[in-house]
Structures are given as structure tokens and as C-alpha cells.
Scaffold this motif. Sequence first.
Motif, PDB file in Angstrom:
ATOM      1  N   UNK A  36       0.950  -1.304  -0.063  1.00 38.78           N
ATOM      2  CA  UNK A  36       0.067   0.012   0.059  1.00 38.78           C
ATOM      3  C   UNK A  36       0.900   1.169   0.043  1.00 38.78           C
ATOM      4  N   UNK A  37       0.791   2.151  -1.113  1.00 37.24           N
ATOM      5  CA  UNK A  37       1.476   3.323  -1.117  1.00 37.24           C
ATOM      6  C   UNK A  37       0.618   4.602  -0.965  1.00 37.24           C
ATOM      7  N   UNK A  57      -7.323  11.832  -8.669  1.00 36.26           N
ATOM      8  CA  UNK A  57      -7.136  12.782  -7.537  1.00 36.26           C
ATOM      9  C   UNK A  57      -6.619  11.813  -6.410  1.00 36.26           C
ATOM     10  N   UNK A  58      -6.866  10.524  -6.622  1.00 34.37           N
ATOM     11  CA  UNK A  58      -6.464   9.566  -5.464  1.00 34.37           C
ATOM     12  C   UNK A  58      -4.870   9.460  -5.565  1.00 34.37           C
ATOM     13  N   UNK A  59      -4.411   9.677  -4.458  1.00 30.56           N
ATOM     14  CA  UNK A  59      -2.799   9.340  -4.408  1.00 30.56           C
ATOM     15  C   UNK A  59      -2.383   8.311  -3.670  1.00 30.56           C
ATOM     16  N   UNK A  60      -3.431   7.177  -3.213  1.00 32.42           N
ATOM     17  CA  UNK A  60      -3.228   6.059  -2.238  1.00 32.42           C
ATOM     18  C   UNK A  60      -3.423   5.061  -3.372  1.00 32.42           C
ATOM     19  N   UNK A  61      -2.465   3.883  -3.302  1.00 27.33           N
ATOM     20  CA  UNK A  61      -2.582   2.964  -4.346  1.00 27.33           C
ATOM     21  C   UNK A  61      -2.370   1.622  -3.708  1.00 27.33           C
ATOM     22  N   UNK A  62      -2.704   0.710  -4.083  1.00 19.11           N
ATOM     23  CA  UNK A  62      -2.102  -1.022  -3.843  1.00 19.11           C
ATOM     24  C   UNK A  62      -1.516  -1.535  -5.066  1.00 19.11           C
ATOM     25  N   UNK A  63      -0.335  -2.009  -4.790  1.00 18.21           N
ATOM     26  CA  UNK A  63       0.248  -2.945  -5.591  1.00 18.21           C
ATOM     27  C   UNK A  63       0.436  -4.353  -5.348  1.00 18.21           C
ATOM     28  N   UNK A  64       0.426  -5.345  -6.066  1.00 19.21           N
ATOM     29  CA  UNK A  64       0.555  -6.812  -5.842  1.00 19.21           C
ATOM     30  C   UNK A  64       2.116  -6.919  -5.865  1.00 19.21           C
ATOM     31  N   UNK A  65       2.597  -7.925  -5.429  1.00 24.56           N
ATOM     32  CA  UNK A  65       4.005  -8.263  -5.198  1.00 24.56           C
ATOM     33  C   UNK A  65       4.592  -8.589  -6.546  1.00 24.56           C
ATOM     34  N   UNK A  66       3.971  -9.098  -7.614  1.00 23.37           N
ATOM     35  CA  UNK A  66       4.520  -9.407  -8.631  1.00 23.37           C
ATOM     36  C   UNK A  66       4.648  -8.303  -9.690  1.00 23.37           C
ATOM     37  N   UNK A  67       4.143  -6.819  -9.196  1.00 22.34           N
ATOM     38  CA  UNK A  67       4.587  -5.701  -9.953  1.00 22.34           C
ATOM     39  C   UNK A  67       5.869  -4.948  -9.331  1.00 22.34           C
ATOM     40  N   UNK A  68       6.428  -5.511  -8.261  1.00 22.17           N
ATOM     41  CA  UNK A  68       7.397  -4.632  -7.526  1.00 22.17           C
ATOM     42  C   UNK A  68       8.789  -5.260  -7.872  1.00 22.17           C
ATOM     43  N   UNK A  69       9.670  -4.579  -8.735  1.00 17.52           N
ATOM     44  CA  UNK A  69      11.160  -5.008  -8.673  1.00 17.52           C
ATOM     45  C   UNK A  69      11.819  -4.900  -7.453  1.00 17.52           C
TER      46      UNK A  69
END
Length: 85
Positions: A36-37, A57-69
Amino acid sequence: MEEELQQQVVKLVLLLQRSEYLIGTITELDEEPSLFIENCYEVIDEESIKPFPKFSAQRDIFLTGENVLSILDPSPKLLETYKKL
């Protein structure tokens, strides 16, 4: 002391198979989506960042582990740029 704490929570996120570098306050979660960023911005260079994602306008996002290097500490100059927002 406060600057050290700020350095620990604000991170630079490198995305896998994407050109964006993101900066924001990171919370790692136990389940997917695993990241969660808060107050997320795209890094252009050490002195300029822009809202991410575009067109929202939303600045909070979720990412899955497979998207992060990788998750890294931002440079002092980039952190200072981010803190000015």
C-alpha cells in the motif's frame, strides 16, 4: 530523529516491466495486494515528481508483489523534493 523516521517510511518503488519509479509512504501487507503506497507520486528526476496515477485525484494505491522489482531508500535530494509537497 524525525528525519530518520521519515527516511524509514518514505520509499522509492521500482516497478517490474514498467518505466515508472514511484515514491510514497509504504506499508507492506500480509496478503495480496501486498503493498500500500500512500501519497504516491511518479519520479521524473531528483527535483521533480508528478501525481501518480494520472487522471485521478487519488494518491493512495495498492500494488501486488508481482509488480514490484525493488523497494529502496530515496536519495536525500529526492526525499527533500517529496517532503515539500
